[in-house]
Structures are given as C-alpha cells and as structure tokens.
Design a protein around this motif. Structure first.
Motif, PDB file in Angstrom:
ATOM      1  N   ILE A 162       0.835  -1.202   0.000  1.00 17.53           N
ATOM      2  CA  ILE A 162       0.000   0.000   0.000  1.00 17.53           C
ATOM      3  C   ILE A 162       0.871   1.255   0.000  1.00 17.53           C
ATOM      4  CG2 ILE A 162      -1.469   1.411   1.509  1.00 17.53           C
ATOM      5  CD1 ILE A 162      -3.029  -1.141   2.148  1.00 17.53           C
ATOM      6  N   VAL A 163       1.848   1.286   0.887  1.00 18.37           N
ATOM      7  CA  VAL A 163       2.714   2.463   0.989  1.00 18.37           C
ATOM      8  C   VAL A 163       3.535   2.650  -0.281  1.00 18.37           C
ATOM      9  CG1 VAL A 163       4.651   3.494   2.230  1.00 18.37           C
ATOM     10  CG2 VAL A 163       2.827   2.364   3.504  1.00 18.37           C
ATOM     11  N   GLU A 164       4.184   1.578  -0.749  1.00 19.50           N
ATOM     12  CA  GLU A 164       5.066   1.690  -1.911  1.00 19.50           C
ATOM     13  C   GLU A 164       4.296   2.037  -3.184  1.00 19.50           C
ATOM     14  OE1 GLU A 164       7.215  -1.978  -2.064  1.00 19.50           O
ATOM     15  OE2 GLU A 164       8.610  -1.396  -0.459  1.00 19.50           O
ATOM     16  N   MET A 203      -4.323   2.107   7.985  1.00 22.58           N
ATOM     17  CA  MET A 203      -3.770   2.123   6.619  1.00 22.58           C
ATOM     18  C   MET A 203      -4.112   3.401   5.855  1.00 22.58           C
ATOM     19  SD  MET A 203      -4.789  -1.696   5.320  1.00 22.58           S
ATOM     20  CE  MET A 203      -3.845  -3.156   5.797  1.00 22.58           C
ATOM     21  N   ARG A 204      -5.221   4.027   6.221  1.00 24.20           N
ATOM     22  CA  ARG A 204      -5.799   5.112   5.416  1.00 24.20           C
ATOM     23  C   ARG A 204      -4.855   6.276   5.108  1.00 24.20           C
ATOM     24  NH1 ARG A 204      -9.789   9.366   5.897  1.00 24.20           N
ATOM     25  NH2 ARG A 204     -11.129   9.334   4.063  1.00 24.20           N
ATOM     26  N   PRO A 205      -3.989   6.702   6.029  1.00 29.46           N
ATOM     27  CA  PRO A 205      -3.078   7.804   5.677  1.00 29.46           C
ATOM     28  C   PRO A 205      -2.186   7.502   4.482  1.00 29.46           C
ATOM     29  CG  PRO A 205      -3.132   7.481   8.040  1.00 29.46           C
ATOM     30  CD  PRO A 205      -3.861   6.321   7.444  1.00 29.46           C
ATOM     31  N   TYR A 206      -2.031   6.217   4.139  1.00 29.46           N
ATOM     32  CA  TYR A 206      -1.172   5.843   3.013  1.00 29.46           C
ATOM     33  C   TYR A 206      -1.989   5.435   1.789  1.00 29.46           C
ATOM     34  CZ  TYR A 206       2.094   6.164   6.758  1.00 29.46           C
ATOM     35  OH  TYR A 206       2.820   6.658   7.817  1.00 29.46           O
ATOM     36  N   LEU A 207      -3.296   5.484   1.915  1.00 35.78           N
ATOM     37  CA  LEU A 207      -4.193   5.195   0.798  1.00 35.78           C
ATOM     38  C   LEU A 207      -4.801   6.463   0.228  1.00 35.78           C
ATOM     39  CD1 LEU A 207      -6.125   2.182   2.366  1.00 35.78           C
ATOM     40  CD2 LEU A 207      -4.831   2.073   0.241  1.00 35.78           C
ATOM     41  N   TYR A 228       7.428   9.363   7.095  1.00 35.82           N
ATOM     42  CA  TYR A 228       7.374   8.080   7.808  1.00 35.82           C
ATOM     43  C   TYR A 228       7.204   6.873   6.880  1.00 35.82           C
ATOM     44  CZ  TYR A 228       6.342  11.469  11.447  1.00 35.82           C
ATOM     45  OH  TYR A 228       6.394  12.561  12.291  1.00 35.82           O
ATOM     46  N   THR A 229       7.295   7.101   5.577  1.00 32.24           N
ATOM     47  CA  THR A 229       6.982   6.017   4.642  1.00 32.24           C
ATOM     48  C   THR A 229       7.959   4.842   4.713  1.00 32.24           C
ATOM     49  OG1 THR A 229       8.119   7.280   2.919  1.00 32.24           O
ATOM     50  CG2 THR A 229       5.729   7.435   2.993  1.00 32.24           C
ATOM     51  N   GLU A 230       9.210   5.088   5.091  1.00 30.39           N
ATOM     52  CA  GLU A 230      10.170   3.982   5.176  1.00 30.39           C
ATOM     53  C   GLU A 230       9.912   3.134   6.414  1.00 30.39           C
ATOM     54  OE1 GLU A 230      14.233   5.073   4.784  1.00 30.39           O
ATOM     55  OE2 GLU A 230      13.938   6.151   2.889  1.00 30.39           O
ATOM     56  N   GLN A 231       9.542   3.771   7.506  1.00 32.70           N
ATOM     57  CA  GLN A 231       9.339   3.039   8.755  1.00 32.70           C
ATOM     58  C   GLN A 231       7.918   2.506   8.907  1.00 32.70           C
ATOM     59  OE1 GLN A 231      10.306   6.875  10.589  1.00 32.70           O
ATOM     60  NE2 GLN A 231      11.635   5.753  12.003  1.00 32.70           N
ATOM     61  N   ALA A 232       6.968   3.196   8.330  1.00 32.67           N
ATOM     62  CA  ALA A 232       5.552   2.902   8.585  1.00 32.67           C
ATOM     63  C   ALA A 232       5.124   1.459   8.335  1.00 32.67           C
ATOM     64  CB  ALA A 232       4.673   3.855   7.781  1.00 32.67           C
ATOM     65  N   PRO A 233       5.436   0.864   7.170  1.00 36.54           N
ATOM     66  CA  PRO A 233       4.919  -0.487   6.924  1.00 36.54           C
ATOM     67  C   PRO A 233       5.303  -1.496   8.003  1.00 36.54           C
ATOM     68  CG  PRO A 233       5.792   0.452   4.903  1.00 36.54           C
ATOM     69  CD  PRO A 233       6.188   1.379   6.012  1.00 36.54           C
TER      70      PRO A 233
END
Length: 206
Positions: A103-105, A173-177, A188-193
């Motif tokens: 989702i993030v990537e 999950m929603r902040p990354y969707l 925070y995208t590298e650490q978040a998942p």
C-alpha cells in the motif's frame, strides 16, 4: 483467497471498448501531467487531441469523467500490486505485512512521482468520486479476506467482531491510501509499513 474485483465505476459514454476512448484518456493523462487537472478544460483537450469538443462529449460527459477514468487506471494498478503482494505470502500474518508494505510503496509511486497527476487524485479524494469510494471498498474487502483467513488458521483472535477489526486496521492504513493524507505522511513512509503492521499483528494475537 477469493479474488477482489478490479472494476471501477466511471461516467463514460459510447462503446466501452472504443479505441477513441483510450486515445482521449491517453492524451488527457499527458495533458494533465503537463498543465495540471484544474487548469485544463475540455476545450484544451480537444485542441491537443485534434478532436472537436462535441466529439469528446460523445465518450465522456465531463472533464471529471475523464479524470475518473485516469483515476480508475491508477487505483486499479495499485490494487493489482497489493493483491500480488498478498498472494506471494503463505500465512495470514505475512500477508498483512505485505499488504501494508505494498500500500505504501504503490501509493507513493503513483501519487507522488507526478505532481500534476496528483491533482486528479486529490480532487477525487476531496469530492469523493465514485471511483475513490469503490477503491476504498476493494481495499477493505481484501483486508477482511486476510483477517478471515487468519481467524480460520488460528493466527488471529476471534473475539472482536470482524467488521470492527477490519475498520480499525483500515483506519491505520488510510493515511497511506488517501492522497490528501499521504502528502502529510512522507516522513514516515520507510518506517511505517514495518512498525504499523507489527503493532496491528500484536493486537490480533489470539
């Protein structure tokens, strides 16, 4: 696992498989990328493609309808990538980890690399276009499938109602969707998942 449908509702006219429709969408994608969605009119697209404005309206009822088709293509690709990531894992906990990561990537790749096309995604999220609502439903359905499988295998707890569990995790999950939220989450995208999936998995322990 049962496959999730990748069909998205769009306000299109004329034959569904007509090559002119694809031509209009391709030209609009390029034009929006160059000049931005908000600043482009249907007249601008007509001039760029070499069609009359009336001819474009035979296939799309508005500029938004063209934007919806572009959005449908984008979120359809994201959904396909998320599904593929889930299917690569054998156990539900790993499927959930891979779902967070994909989702993030995938969202970053499609929504942040092209700032002009990002405008379409932002408009879709702000105005709650049908394609956006359908995308959210598809992701939630995929998530429920993983949770149900995890409950059947004994990997996840069964006391909490499934809908409550699924919605809680979806909100994580929603902040990354959602593209409007994603722009505030870049740091925070590298650490978040890894961090978020680990936290969620601990909460799902039987």
């Amino acid at each position: 696992m049962k496959k999730t449908s990748t069909t998205y509702p769009v306000s299109a006219r004329g034959p569904a498989d007509h090559e002119v429709r694809d031509q209009i969408v391709a030209a609009a994608t390029e034009h929006f990328s160059r000049y931005g969605y908000e600043k482009t009119t249907v007249s601008d697209l007509a001039k760029a493609i070499g069609f009359s404005k009336a001819y474009i309206y035979k296939f799309f009822e508005s500029k938004q309808a063209i934007g919806e088709m572009i959005c449908a293509n984008c979120v359809g690709r994201i959904e396909t990538e998320i599904r593929a990531a889930i299917d690569q894992a054998d156990r539900p906990p790993e499927k959930l980890r891979r779902m967070f990561k994909a989702i993030v990537e995938s969202s970053l790749q499609l929504f942040s690399q092209d700032r002009k096309l990002y405008e379409i995604a932002a408009s879709a999220a702000t105005e709650r276009w049908q394609v956006t609502l359908a995308y959210e439903e598809h992701i939630q359905k995929m998530l429920r499938e993983v949770l149900q499988e995890g409950r059947q295998t004994g990997d996840f707890e069964r006391k909490t109602p499934l809908d409550e569990t699924a919605m809680s995790i979806y909100l994580v999950m929603r902040p990354y969707l959602n593209p409007l939220l994603l722009q505030h989450s870049f740091d925070y995208t590298e650490q978040a998942p890894a961090l978020l999936s680990s936290l969620v998995l601990r909460s799902l322990s039987p």
